[in-house]
Design a protein around this motif. Sequence first.
Motif, PDB file in Angstrom:
ATOM      1  N   ASP A 146       0.638  -1.122   0.084  1.00 30.02           N
ATOM      2  CA  ASP A 146       0.128   0.105   0.079  1.00 30.02           C
ATOM      3  C   ASP A 146       0.981   1.312  -0.124  1.00 30.02           C
ATOM      4  O   ASP A 146       0.487   2.118  -0.705  1.00 30.02           O
ATOM      5  CB  ASP A 146      -1.082   0.248   1.231  1.00 30.02           C
ATOM      6  CG  ASP A 146      -1.814  -1.162   0.980  1.00 30.02           C
ATOM      7  OD1 ASP A 146      -2.155  -1.636  -0.144  1.00 30.02           O
ATOM      8  OD2 ASP A 146      -2.482  -1.693   2.157  1.00 30.02           O
ATOM      9  N   SER A 178      -5.151  -5.345  -1.141  1.00 24.19           N
ATOM     10  CA  SER A 178      -6.300  -5.966  -2.001  1.00 24.19           C
ATOM     11  C   SER A 178      -5.719  -7.223  -2.917  1.00 24.19           C
ATOM     12  O   SER A 178      -6.578  -7.744  -3.442  1.00 24.19           O
ATOM     13  CB  SER A 178      -6.997  -4.985  -2.858  1.00 24.19           C
ATOM     14  OG  SER A 178      -7.212  -4.006  -1.969  1.00 24.19           O
ATOM     15  N   GLU A 193      -3.562  -7.008  -5.453  1.00 23.09           N
ATOM     16  CA  GLU A 193      -3.299  -6.547  -6.807  1.00 23.09           C
ATOM     17  C   GLU A 193      -1.764  -6.217  -6.734  1.00 23.09           C
ATOM     18  O   GLU A 193      -1.195  -5.937  -5.873  1.00 23.09           O
ATOM     19  CB  GLU A 193      -4.160  -5.160  -6.889  1.00 23.09           C
ATOM     20  CG  GLU A 193      -5.599  -5.390  -6.936  1.00 23.09           C
ATOM     21  CD  GLU A 193      -6.422  -4.008  -6.973  1.00 23.09           C
ATOM     22  OE1 GLU A 193      -5.788  -2.973  -6.663  1.00 23.09           O
ATOM     23  OE2 GLU A 193      -7.455  -4.115  -7.194  1.00 23.09           O
TER      24      GLU A 193
END
Length: 339
Positions: A69, A184, A186
Amino acid sequence: MLQKSNVLKRSRFIGLRAKMLIGFTAIFTGIFAGTYYWFYSYASTLALERLRDNLVNAYRIVNAGIDGDSFEVLLEQPLSDNGVRIENNPLYVAHQSWLVKITETEPRALAYTYTAGDDPGEIIWIGDAYRTILPDRSPTQFKESYQDEIGLYEGLSETGVIMTPSQDEWGTWIIAYGPIYNSSGEIVGALGVDFSANYLRNVQQQVRMAVLLIFAIAYLVLILLVYLVARKLTQPITRLTEISERIGNGDYSQSGQLAKFHQRQWRDEITQLAAVFEGMVDKVRQREVTLKQQITELKIEIDHSKRQQQVQEIVDTDYFQSLQKKARMMRRNRDESKE
């Protein structure tokens, strides 16, 4: 027979000792070359596997400390924000500090991060430990574009290792790469770790020098042993050849030297050959004596026959016939005068 003699004269003589040396040298060369290749390959493979383990461990450590993140937020940072350059951005500084930490722990490892560019095969550099360690020599800059040529772009989709060493002005490297995921799940970028392959070259060089030295010593020792063994084996043959030449020239007294071959402690093909040759020499000597005797007798017969022929030739001449006629007349006249 003459043709065979000419062939022998034209052919080159190579002694058994030389043939043994050449033959064993060729065999040892093949064995040493094969052993050297196997040992060199084995040591190189072992060193490469150890390097791979160290590389993968270094990659896992670095990857475990990267927050996906925070990295995703770093991707949005400009080179400069309100006069604050990226080098002073706390997020960037923290990211760089973590990449440098692995180098401090494992000096052979250099970590860097990147993300995908707009064009196929294009990557954008984000972090690089080299920028902090050697800022004046850093090969990359923040958000600098790079057209991938070595396979780093694969790291944006999968984890992999490039074990074929690549070389640049900073050294020789093997590479591990893999995606960076956000919370997430990704993929937001990729991590790459270059690991110095100089250890591999050092191992290869040490193995090469050590093995060549050992093989050189062993090679010389084996060649010396082969020479001594060949000399020991060929000496009886050389001696047998000398005796044969003398016997061939008519010196049959040398046949006694052949008996010495029977006095050897261990019998072998050479002693058997000497025994056979000794028997052959005795037979040849007997045949020669017999032949000389026959020649002498034949010569006497020829001389006697020749004398008879010469006498007959004299008797058959007109002169000899005339002498015989005169002798008969003289004997008859002498007998008549006595009456």
